[in-house]
Enzyme design. Structure first.
Site, PDB file in Angstrom:
ATOM      1  N   HIS B  52       0.812  -1.214   0.000  1.00  0.00           N
ATOM      2  CA  HIS B  52       0.000   0.000   0.000  1.00  0.00           C
ATOM      3  C   HIS B  52       0.849   1.270   0.000  1.00  0.00           C
ATOM      4  O   HIS B  52       2.011   1.256   0.394  1.00  0.00           O
ATOM      5  CB  HIS B  52      -0.956  -0.006   1.196  1.00  0.00           C
ATOM      6  CG  HIS B  52      -2.092  -0.966   1.020  1.00  0.00           C
ATOM      7  ND1 HIS B  52      -3.176  -0.683   0.216  1.00  0.00           N
ATOM      8  CD2 HIS B  52      -2.293  -2.214   1.507  1.00  0.00           C
ATOM      9  CE1 HIS B  52      -4.007  -1.719   0.226  1.00  0.00           C
ATOM     10  NE2 HIS B  52      -3.495  -2.670   1.005  1.00  0.00           N
ATOM     11  N   ILE B 339      -4.088  -7.436  12.897  1.00  0.00           N
ATOM     12  CA  ILE B 339      -3.227  -7.072  11.759  1.00  0.00           C
ATOM     13  C   ILE B 339      -3.951  -7.413  10.456  1.00  0.00           C
ATOM     14  O   ILE B 339      -3.785  -8.485   9.883  1.00  0.00           O
ATOM     15  CB  ILE B 339      -1.863  -7.794  11.829  1.00  0.00           C
ATOM     16  CG1 ILE B 339      -1.242  -7.648  13.216  1.00  0.00           C
ATOM     17  CG2 ILE B 339      -0.922  -7.244  10.752  1.00  0.00           C
ATOM     18  CD1 ILE B 339      -0.935  -6.240  13.661  1.00  0.00           C
ATOM     19  N   CYS B 404       3.986 -28.004 -14.566  1.00  0.00           N
ATOM     20  CA  CYS B 404       2.768 -27.207 -14.704  1.00  0.00           C
ATOM     21  C   CYS B 404       2.865 -26.430 -16.001  1.00  0.00           C
ATOM     22  O   CYS B 404       3.658 -25.501 -16.116  1.00  0.00           O
ATOM     23  CB  CYS B 404       2.630 -26.260 -13.518  1.00  0.00           C
ATOM     24  SG  CYS B 404       1.405 -24.965 -13.741  1.00  0.00           S
ATOM     25  N   CYS B 406       0.588 -24.561 -17.522  1.00  0.00           N
ATOM     26  CA  CYS B 406      -0.055 -23.238 -17.570  1.00  0.00           C
ATOM     27  C   CYS B 406       0.867 -22.144 -17.034  1.00  0.00           C
ATOM     28  O   CYS B 406       0.903 -21.045 -17.551  1.00  0.00           O
ATOM     29  CB  CYS B 406      -1.348 -23.244 -16.775  1.00  0.00           C
ATOM     30  SG  CYS B 406      -2.498 -24.528 -17.272  1.00  0.00           S
TER      31      CYS B 406
END
Lengths: 422, 486
Positions: B52, B339, B404, B406
């Site tokens: 943020h 938190i 994997c 993808c």
């Protein structure tokens, strides 16, 4: 590191890739197949039930037997094959392509070719694609993954199953799970008609007394660690009849909710994708929007029978040879879907020869007509005794049936399905 | 377990892991316990992964001060810990004058919090910063210092670093009791284990209240505020260049469009109080809410691209600020509760803050002479060039086995996850991203199960999705005689 120089690369060693490669090799062109799994044959290897090959070989085979026939063909033709090898990128250099692939054995493979056949097949839609609400426990498998676990690894994904979706793999798995001693309590289908072939409804559900709930949805999944139950809710006019919801206890949910062509590599190469099929847009030669890149089999559109995959891919192989030999196709014209048609493949036709179309209906109907109109004028009509979305429709437009004199650069052929007398 | 520790951290989420890593730089015997079978399996596993920008909360709050401090620490942390992180920037979009006024309030917050580079933008400026925004936007805020991160990877890296420097980890350790005996606490788990520690830090996330009660410390209540999110395919046209926030409401920062650091797009989250702290279910109503809200911000967001949905739970506490304080009822016990957002951003600053509290309370902190802040970087197939991959395969052929398809995850990366102690499907998923892509494990689940079994010796029928009774296969074919009732 390894460098390979060939005329054609076929990506995928399943039914589509093998048929295309065989045709290309038989016609005298050099071809290499790259397959990401450790063996050729693709998904056929785990389809140990029978029913394959009735059209192609005029005999009833299991999936591995069907694959074996093609493996023998490509081996006899001495076609170079790289298994355990994953293609990551395709670079279009105009008159040739450079493809990068990787394997533990060879490291990086740099493959230089003139043409490519995309034959990567499809993948299963999953829970996220259908947005089922509820908790997120273990025990939710796509039907194909469950099939793999049972048929190849000999492992039971669970003992009390509910199957979501009535696609063919789901139906086959309903029977398979019953055979290996699991209880299958329900097959739940959102549509008012089954998504799989009629023969599978009969042989896989009816013969095992497994109830099929049409126009029903799984409205909620329960269970913190492992699936414990699901809520099944009937639909009426598209609305959930919440008060008629019932709960079924189960430890396993198998999803058979459709297949999606696997076009990640194609898209990286700039191939344009058709929103209806999720496969490439192709012209009358099954060539994609990128010159020299072709596509066939389930990567192009999802077929219901492997026999059709082989047929389409064999043709694709022949078209690739025409391309390599610089035999130009005669002028091409647009094909589009009319009433009640989900899609038509290919998206172009040519005036130079017969054109074979594969298409899917959006409706269930008895005694319908397939109607072909060219620029608004009906040119052909064919009776269809029964149509449903799960059964692919094929139609070959003969060259002599095309009114050549009416064709112009803007011409559009529209294919529709209409009721009798419409 | 007769070893005595100086400090025990309860809860191995991002807060606990950051604190444990901080403490591992001092000459202390530190232990961290976690009730789940792997770390980062609670609040930290399902959050939006946003670093943020220091403008949502006013500077009087503790969370705001720690957010701003924490934000600034991430560049160095990335150098040391190699987690995916990008300072892509944040925009907040306003669509009417009321919203513009609340955005101006955010701007004032940001200025008083000293958020770097924060600016107010008109319609044209905002659209040039983020061209995928709805052109109806009238203006908004731009915060270049905001960013995105893979939250569980961050926790894993923090823990790896802490362990490397001597911190011990016990999983499946659910604290039920803490009793003072002489200078130590005797901390018991529900399965009968007991650990002695002089100091205790309560970083148990949603269960801080229960842990506090188990020690007879302060009574307070943590409530779960649920957030549902949807993950979109990496090919989705909705992928923006910056995190897109709406103007906030009273109770939450609103539903966002997040370009994840690994190339997928996330939309959400919702914010609804729930009674059950383990209720990670999703609902149909929220699906509609999220997509209409996301499309108001970025019109090209499409349901077609959904890969999966998931739910996170925020540990909400009365007053909604962080509650980080030494207990007033029992000695040597630090509460680190409530938190929630911006907890991920603040976590490295929380660790510093807790360290200072411990010092003030009398814990002697002597820096370790051999502390090493760096962990080894595991190369990723997906992020490597062709030549790099070729070299990797030469050294370790497992880099050439793509498990994997993808997310392009090689067997070498799966093995690295297992060697770091992640032996469930979810643990491996969070470490490697395998099974996180568009097929959601349809093709690779069985391969990963086989690798786990081969590397650890765990039989296939004992491998789980995430511990407990989340088993994957229960029997071998042939174990059920056909026709028997189950």
């Amino acid at each position: 590191m390894k460098k390979i120089n060939k005329e054609v690369l076929v990506i995928g060693g399943g039914s589509a890739g093998m048929a295309a490669a065989a045709q290309i090799s038989e016609k005298g062109h050099s071809v290499v197949i790259v397959e990401r799994e450790s063996t050729m044959g693709g998904i056929l290897n785990q389809c140990i039930h029978n029913g394959f090959g009735l059209q192609r070989f005029k005999e009833e085979l299991t999936g591995p037997e069907y694959a074996e026939k093609y493996i023998d063909i490509i081996n006899k033709l001495d076609i170079e094959q790289y298994t355990g090898t994953t293609v990551t990128d395709i670079e279009d250099k105009g008159d040739h392509k450079v493809v990068y692939a990787f394997s533990s054995k060879n490291g990086m493979l740099t493959i230089r070719v003139r043409a490519i056949v995309l034959a990567m097949g499809c993948r299963e839609r999953n829970r996220g694609n259908i947005g089922t609400a509820g908790s997120r426990p273990s025990g939710i498998y796509t039907a194909g993954l469950a099939q793999r676990l049972v048929n190849i690894d000999g492992l039971m994904p669970g003992s009390k199953c509910v199957i979501v979706g009535s696609g063919d793999i789901g139906l086959i798995m309903a029977r398979r799970m019953s055979w290996v001693g699991a209880k299958v309590s329900a097959v739940v289908e959102i549509q008012p008609y089954p998504a799989g072939l009629t023969r599978n409804i009969v042989q896989c559900l009816n013969d095992f007394n497994i109830p099929l709930y049409l126009s029903h949805v799984i409205s909620k999944i329960y269970g913190k660690d492992r699936v414990e139950a699901v809520d099944i809710t009937p639909l009426k006019n598209g609305m959930e009849m919440t008060e008629e919801t019932f709960r079924v206890e189960c430890d396993t949910l198998l999803l058979s909710v459709g297949l999606v062509p696997d076009n990640e590599v194609s898209q990286k190469a700039g191939v344009k994708i058709n929103k209806e099929t999720n496969g490439p847009v192709v012209d009358s030669r099954l060539m994609t929007s990128v010159d020299g890149i072709f596509a066939s089999g389930n990567v192009l559109h999802v077929h219901d029978l492997v026999d059709f995959v082989s047929e389409e891919s064999q043709r694709c192989g022949a078209y690739v040879c025409d391309y390599l030999d610089n035999r130009e196709e005669e002028s091409q014209y647009t094909v589009c879907s009319g009433s009640n048609i989900k899609y038509v493949i290919p998206n172009k036709f040519t005036a130079g020869r017969d054109n074979k179309f594969y298409m899917r209906s959006m409706i269930v109907k008895n005694h319908a007509h397939l109607v072909l109109t060219l620029d608004g004028k009906e040119i052909m009509r064919k009776k269809q005794t029964h149509i449903q979305p799960s059964e692919m429709i094929t139609y070959t437009l003969k060259k002599e049936d095309l009114p050549l004199e009416d064709l112009n650069g803007e011409s559009r052929l529209e294919i529709s399905l209409v009721g009798q007398g419409e | 377990m007769s070893v005595k520790y100086d400090v025990m951290v309860i809860g191995a989420g991002v807060t606990g892991a950051a604190i444990a890593r901080k403490l591992s730089s001092y000459n202390l015997k530190t232990v961290i316990v976690e009730k789940e079978c792997d770390i980062s399996f609670g609040v930290s596993k399902a959050n939006s992964g946003i670093i943020h920008g220091g403008f949502h909360h006013d500077s009087s709050t503790l969370k705001s001060r720690l957010e701003v401090k924490g934000n600034l620490l991430f560049d160095q942390l990335k150098e040391e810990l190699h987690f995916p992180f990008s300072r892509c920037g944040i925009v907040v979009a306003a669509f009417n004058n009321d919203e513009m006024r609340s955005v101006e309030k955010l701007y004032e917050n940001g200025v008083s919090n000293k958020a770097i580079g924060i600016e107010l933008c008109n319609h044209e400026r905002l659209l040039s910063l983020e061209p995928k925004l709805n052109p109806d936007v009238i203006g908004g805020l731009y915060v270049p210092g905001g960013g995105i991160i893979e939250p569980y990877r961050f926790v894993f890296s923090l823990m790896e670093s802490a362990k490397k420097n001597g911190c011990e980890l016990y999983t499946d350790f659910k604290v039920i009791r803490g009793v003072q005996k002489d200078d130590y606490y005797e901390i018991s788990s529900d399965d009968g284990r007991m650990i002695k520690s002089k100091w205790v830090i309560n970083a148990a996330g949603l269960f801080c209240d229960e842990v506090s009660k188990a020690f007879r410390a302060e009574q307070y209540e943590i409530k779960a505020r649920k957030g549902e999110e949807f993950l979109l395919d990496r090919n989705a046209t909705a992928y923006t260049s910056k995190v897109v926030f709406p103007a906030p409401s009273e109770k939450s920062k609103g539903m966002l469009v997040i370009p994840t650091v690994e190339g997928t797009t996330m939309v959400g989250p919702t914010a609804d109080m729930v009674d059950d702290k383990e209720d990670c279910s999703t609902s149909k109503e929220n699906f509609l809410k999220i997509f209409s809200s996301a499309r108001r911000l970025v019109p090209v967001v499409s349901e077609r691209d959904i890969i999966t949905s998931f739910t996170g739970l925020r540990p909400s506490i009365e007053g909604e600020d962080f509650y980080i304080s030494p207990s007033e009822k029992i000695p040597r016990f630090i509460q680190v509760a409530g938190i929630q957002s911006p907890g991920l951003t603040a976590s490295p600053a929380i660790a510093d803050y807790v360290k200072d509290l411990l010092k003030k309370q009398g814990l002697q902190l002597i820096e370790k002479s051999d502390y090493d802040p760096n962990i080894e970087k595991v190369p990723r197939f997906r992020n490597s060039s062709h030549e790099e991959i070729d070299n990797l395969i030469k050294e370790n052929p497992a880099y050439g086995e793509i498990i994997c398809r993808c997310e392009s995850i090689s067997e070498a990366e799966v093995i690295a996850a297992i060697r770091q102690g992640h032996t469930t499907l979810d643990g491996i998923k969070f470490y490697t991203r395998a099974m996180m892509g568009r097929c959601q494990g349809g093709f690779c689940t069985y391969k990963i199960m086989k690798i786990i079994s081969r590397e650890t010796g765990i039989p296939m029928d004992e491998i789980t999705k995430r511990g407990g009774s989340s088993w994957l296969v229960n029997k071998k074919v042939g174990d059920y005689p056909v026709g028997t009732e189950i």
